[in-house]
Design a protein around this motif. Structure first.
Motif, PDB file in Angstrom:
ATOM      1  N   LEU A 261      45.867 -12.127  60.206  1.00  0.00           N
ATOM      2  CA  LEU A 261      47.252 -11.888  59.819  1.00  0.00           C
ATOM      3  C   LEU A 261      47.384 -10.654  58.913  1.00  0.00           C
ATOM      4  CD1 LEU A 261      48.229 -15.572  58.966  1.00  0.00           C
ATOM      5  CD2 LEU A 261      48.867 -14.297  61.014  1.00  0.00           C
ATOM      6  N   HIS A 262      48.250  -9.724  59.334  1.00  0.00           N
ATOM      7  CA  HIS A 262      48.485  -8.499  58.556  1.00  0.00           C
ATOM      8  C   HIS A 262      49.958  -8.111  58.544  1.00  0.00           C
ATOM      9  CE1 HIS A 262      44.169  -8.050  58.307  1.00  0.00           C
ATOM     10  NE2 HIS A 262      44.128  -8.315  59.591  1.00  0.00           N
ATOM     11  N   ALA A 263      50.834  -9.044  58.838  1.00  0.00           N
ATOM     12  CA  ALA A 263      52.271  -8.767  58.815  1.00  0.00           C
ATOM     13  C   ALA A 263      52.781  -8.797  57.377  1.00  0.00           C
ATOM     14  CB  ALA A 263      53.020  -9.809  59.654  1.00  0.00           C
ATOM     15  N   PRO A 264      53.835  -8.046  57.069  1.00  0.00           N
ATOM     16  CA  PRO A 264      54.442  -8.160  55.738  1.00  0.00           C
ATOM     17  C   PRO A 264      55.148  -9.494  55.602  1.00  0.00           C
ATOM     18  CG  PRO A 264      55.754  -6.740  57.151  1.00  0.00           C
ATOM     19  CD  PRO A 264      54.507  -7.050  57.913  1.00  0.00           C
ATOM     20  N   LEU A 265      55.232  -9.993  54.378  1.00  0.00           N
ATOM     21  CA  LEU A 265      55.936 -11.254  54.143  1.00  0.00           C
ATOM     22  C   LEU A 265      57.418 -10.968  53.942  1.00  0.00           C
ATOM     23  CD1 LEU A 265      55.852 -14.303  53.735  1.00  0.00           C
ATOM     24  CD2 LEU A 265      55.417 -13.897  51.305  1.00  0.00           C
ATOM     25  N   ALA A 266      58.232 -11.591  54.765  1.00  0.00           N
ATOM     26  CA  ALA A 266      59.685 -11.457  54.717  1.00  0.00           C
ATOM     27  C   ALA A 266      60.264 -12.796  55.169  1.00  0.00           C
ATOM     28  CB  ALA A 266      60.143 -10.317  55.630  1.00  0.00           C
ATOM     29  N   PRO A 267      61.573 -12.994  55.018  1.00  0.00           N
ATOM     30  CA  PRO A 267      62.142 -14.279  55.449  1.00  0.00           C
ATOM     31  C   PRO A 267      61.796 -14.652  56.885  1.00  0.00           C
ATOM     32  CG  PRO A 267      63.741 -13.090  54.128  1.00  0.00           C
ATOM     33  CD  PRO A 267      62.578 -12.158  54.311  1.00  0.00           C
ATOM     34  N   ASP A 268      61.727 -13.676  57.783  1.00  0.00           N
ATOM     35  CA  ASP A 268      61.445 -13.996  59.180  1.00  0.00           C
ATOM     36  C   ASP A 268      59.961 -14.146  59.487  1.00  0.00           C
ATOM     37  OD1 ASP A 268      61.059 -11.276  58.741  1.00  0.00           O
ATOM     38  OD2 ASP A 268      61.477 -10.755  60.818  1.00  0.00           O
ATOM     39  N   THR A 269      59.082 -13.829  58.512  1.00  0.00           N
ATOM     40  CA  THR A 269      57.648 -14.050  58.730  1.00  0.00           C
ATOM     41  C   THR A 269      57.084 -15.159  57.844  1.00  0.00           C
ATOM     42  OG1 THR A 269      57.053 -12.317  57.127  1.00  0.00           O
ATOM     43  CG2 THR A 269      57.254 -11.668  59.452  1.00  0.00           C
ATOM     44  N   HIS A 270      57.938 -15.783  57.025  1.00  0.00           N
ATOM     45  CA  HIS A 270      57.476 -16.917  56.223  1.00  0.00           C
ATOM     46  C   HIS A 270      57.029 -18.030  57.170  1.00  0.00           C
ATOM     47  CE1 HIS A 270      57.874 -20.627  53.801  1.00  0.00           C
ATOM     48  NE2 HIS A 270      57.458 -19.843  52.814  1.00  0.00           N
ATOM     49  N   HIS A 271      55.800 -18.535  56.978  1.00  0.00           N
ATOM     50  CA  HIS A 271      55.196 -19.529  57.869  1.00  0.00           C
ATOM     51  C   HIS A 271      55.246 -19.047  59.319  1.00  0.00           C
ATOM     52  CE1 HIS A 271      55.398 -23.246  54.993  1.00  0.00           C
ATOM     53  NE2 HIS A 271      54.662 -22.243  54.515  1.00  0.00           N
ATOM     54  N   LEU A 272      54.886 -17.773  59.498  1.00  0.00           N
ATOM     55  CA  LEU A 272      54.778 -17.219  60.846  1.00  0.00           C
ATOM     56  C   LEU A 272      53.850 -18.075  61.704  1.00  0.00           C
ATOM     57  CD1 LEU A 272      55.455 -14.773  62.696  1.00  0.00           C
ATOM     58  CD2 LEU A 272      53.385 -13.681  61.798  1.00  0.00           C
ATOM     59  N   LEU A 273      52.758 -18.516  61.104  1.00  0.00           N
ATOM     60  CA  LEU A 273      51.907 -19.516  61.760  1.00  0.00           C
ATOM     61  C   LEU A 273      52.263 -20.873  61.175  1.00  0.00           C
ATOM     62  CD1 LEU A 273      48.283 -18.123  62.261  1.00  0.00           C
ATOM     63  CD2 LEU A 273      50.244 -18.086  63.802  1.00  0.00           C
ATOM     64  N   ASP A 274      53.149 -21.583  61.863  1.00  0.00           N
ATOM     65  CA  ASP A 274      53.558 -22.915  61.429  1.00  0.00           C
ATOM     66  C   ASP A 274      52.854 -23.964  62.282  1.00  0.00           C
ATOM     67  OD1 ASP A 274      54.831 -22.642  63.866  1.00  0.00           O
ATOM     68  OD2 ASP A 274      56.865 -22.629  63.039  1.00  0.00           O
ATOM     69  N   ARG A 275      53.224 -25.215  62.113  1.00  0.00           N
ATOM     70  CA  ARG A 275      52.564 -26.301  62.844  1.00  0.00           C
ATOM     71  C   ARG A 275      52.639 -26.088  64.352  1.00  0.00           C
ATOM     72  NH1 ARG A 275      54.568 -30.353  65.425  1.00  0.00           N
ATOM     73  NH2 ARG A 275      56.659 -29.957  64.584  1.00  0.00           N
ATOM     74  N   ARG A 276      53.815 -25.677  64.847  1.00  0.00           N
ATOM     75  CA  ARG A 276      53.986 -25.504  66.283  1.00  0.00           C
ATOM     76  C   ARG A 276      53.108 -24.380  66.815  1.00  0.00           C
ATOM     77  NH1 ARG A 276      56.839 -22.081  69.293  1.00  0.00           N
ATOM     78  NH2 ARG A 276      57.828 -21.131  67.466  1.00  0.00           N
ATOM     79  N   ARG A 277      53.070 -23.256  66.120  1.00  0.00           N
ATOM     80  CA  ARG A 277      52.282 -22.125  66.610  1.00  0.00           C
ATOM     81  C   ARG A 277      50.787 -22.366  66.446  1.00  0.00           C
ATOM     82  NH1 ARG A 277      56.559 -17.689  64.473  1.00  0.00           N
ATOM     83  NH2 ARG A 277      57.665 -17.388  66.468  1.00  0.00           N
ATOM     84  N   ILE A 278      50.383 -23.041  65.393  1.00  0.00           N
ATOM     85  CA  ILE A 278      48.964 -23.384  65.246  1.00  0.00           C
ATOM     86  C   ILE A 278      48.526 -24.276  66.398  1.00  0.00           C
ATOM     87  CG2 ILE A 278      47.336 -24.709  63.833  1.00  0.00           C
ATOM     88  CD1 ILE A 278      48.767 -23.578  61.360  1.00  0.00           C
ATOM     89  N   ALA A 279      49.395 -25.167  66.831  1.00  0.00           N
ATOM     90  CA  ALA A 279      49.063 -26.051  67.956  1.00  0.00           C
ATOM     91  C   ALA A 279      48.876 -25.268  69.251  1.00  0.00           C
ATOM     92  CB  ALA A 279      50.157 -27.097  68.133  1.00  0.00           C
ATOM     93  N   ARG A 280      49.484 -24.068  69.354  1.00  0.00           N
ATOM     94  CA  ARG A 280      49.338 -23.254  70.559  1.00  0.00           C
ATOM     95  C   ARG A 280      48.009 -22.506  70.582  1.00  0.00           C
ATOM     96  NH1 ARG A 280      54.445 -21.972  72.952  1.00  0.00           N
ATOM     97  NH2 ARG A 280      53.224 -20.865  74.544  1.00  0.00           N
ATOM     98  N   MET A 281      47.308 -22.451  69.472  1.00  0.00           N
ATOM     99  CA  MET A 281      46.057 -21.705  69.421  1.00  0.00           C
ATOM    100  C   MET A 281      44.959 -22.408  70.204  1.00  0.00           C
ATOM    101  SD  MET A 281      46.106 -20.456  65.425  1.00  0.00           S
ATOM    102  CE  MET A 281      44.505 -19.639  65.587  1.00  0.00           C
ATOM    103  N   LYS A 282      43.971 -21.622  70.622  1.00  0.00           N
ATOM    104  CA  LYS A 282      42.853 -22.169  71.386  1.00  0.00           C
ATOM    105  C   LYS A 282      42.090 -23.207  70.571  1.00  0.00           C
ATOM    106  CE  LYS A 282      40.161 -19.403  73.677  1.00  0.00           C
ATOM    107  NZ  LYS A 282      39.295 -18.253  74.080  1.00  0.00           N
ATOM    108  N   PRO A 283      41.655 -24.294  71.171  1.00  0.00           N
ATOM    109  CA  PRO A 283      40.802 -25.238  70.446  1.00  0.00           C
ATOM    110  C   PRO A 283      39.549 -24.528  69.926  1.00  0.00           C
ATOM    111  CG  PRO A 283      41.571 -26.192  72.502  1.00  0.00           C
ATOM    112  CD  PRO A 283      41.970 -24.751  72.534  1.00  0.00           C
ATOM    113  N   GLY A 284      39.240 -24.742  68.654  1.00  0.00           N
ATOM    114  CA  GLY A 284      38.067 -24.120  68.056  1.00  0.00           C
ATOM    115  C   GLY A 284      38.298 -22.722  67.515  1.00  0.00           C
TER     116      GLY A 284
END
Length: 344
Positions: free
Chosen positions: A222-245
């Motif tokens: 992660l190298h995005a700037p922190l702003a209202p639209d990037t707060h919790h950019l990786l949230d529960r839903r997006r983490i679930a989309r990541m590859k297992p492992g």
């Protein structure tokens, strides 16, 4: 002649605050100086024609008097600058706050604007964070925490599971500004596939939609700037989309990542590891020696207990070159403000 010396100039009735003045010319008060920063301010301020008031104390309501008479102050990223402090700075004549960091999410920008204070950030060597990011990625895919920990106890057996070579993996880089681009450049040398995502068009790596990056990457950094639209950019839903492992690396800002969701994904085995140089609410923990005390933050305790989690105290930027860049560019930004906004 440059002025040097020690002075206790806290407001009446407040604890004394150690401060010193160096150089001559337009005035800048530098708060929260580390030993290294203080040394650089003492070296560089006279060369640039700046009169700097230096203190290792962070900016608080108790040491605002140190800024009296100066239109510019320089602050560290380590201390939140709240609205009440900004209002008080305005009342003592401060018009410009230079934060010695790329981001300014620790400063209440809305209040700053309302009281007529301009906030400026600085750039510094992107290689500092980029090098550290590569180190963390390599440590994760080779399970270095386990190897180093066991070797320190004279257990020199190999790990039960072999590590992975970076050239065989896909790395997703979210945010391709100066630091993200430097990470991409370094990754090319390892021969790995690099996917990138940025809110702005980019030519770095292989740009893809965020969901595609998450689903296709073995490591996400992660190298995005922190702003209202990037707060919790990786949230529960997006983490679930990541590859297992898959593994997560964060050397950007803590709140880009939903830490509670990350902990759950690590503990249930969906993610294989994480390397975090930044944390949500890190100012409550980082930069202090907590040996012999209990960390009350349960999330931090759970992260430390995981065998393939690496935590470090927001130190990726901390190189001699980057710190010199921060001090130099903070002073230059204050001079630029003074030249563009001459006193009436």
């Amino acid at each position: 002649m440059p002025l040097t010396g020690r002075a206790s100039t806290a407001p009446k009735g407040s604890p004394a605050v150690d401060a010193s003045v160096v150089g001559s010319g337009p005035g800048v008060t530098a708060y929260g100086c580390s030993e290294h920063e203080e040394r650089l301010f003492r070296e560089l301020a006279p060369r640039l024609g700046v009169r700097s008031t230096l203190t290792r104390s962070p900016l608080t309501a108790k040491n605002l008097a140190l800024a009296a008479g100066n239109r510019c102050v320089s602050v560290s990223h380590r201390t939140p600058v709240r609205g009440s402090v900004l209002s008080a700075l305005s009342r003592v004549g401060v018009e410009y706050v230079s934060t010695r960091s790329i981001g300014c999410n620790h400063v209440d920008l809305a209040v700053a604007e309302s009281v007529g204070i301009t906030v400026g950030t600085v750039s510094y060597s992107p290689g500092s964070v980029a090098d550290y990011t590569l180190m963390l990625i390599l440590m994760l895919v080779r399970d270095a925490r386990s190897v180093v920990s066991r070797s320190a106890g004279h257990d020199y057996r190999l790990n039960d599971v072999p590590g992975r070579e970076l050239g065989d993996l896909t790395v997703g880089v979210i945010g391709t500004g100066r630091i993200g681009s430097a990470v991409v450049s370094r990754l090319r040398g390892f021969g790995c596939r690099v996917l990138t995502h940025d809110s702005r068009p980019t030519r770095h790596g292989h740009p893809v939609p965020l969901e595609e990056l998450l689903e296709g990457s073995d490591v996400v950094t992660l190298h995005a700037p922190l702003a209202p639209d990037t707060h919790h950019l990786l949230d529960r839903r997006r983490i679930a989309r990541m590859k297992p492992g898959a593994c997560v690396v964060n050397t950007g800002r803590g709140a880009l990542l939903d830490t509670h969701a990350l902990v759950r994904a690590l503990e249930d085995g969906h993610l294989g590891g994480a390397a975090l140089d930044v944390l949500e609410h890190e100012d409550e923990i980082f930069y202090e020696d907590h040996r012999g005390t209990r960390i009350e933050n349960e999330v931090v305790r759970r992260l430390q207990a995981h065998p393939n989690v690496l935590l470090s105290p927001h130190t990726a930027y901390f190189t001699d070159r980057a710190v010199r860049d921060m001090v130099t560019n903070s002073l230059l930004s204050c001079l630029d403000f003074e030249s563009r906004n001459p006193r009436g």
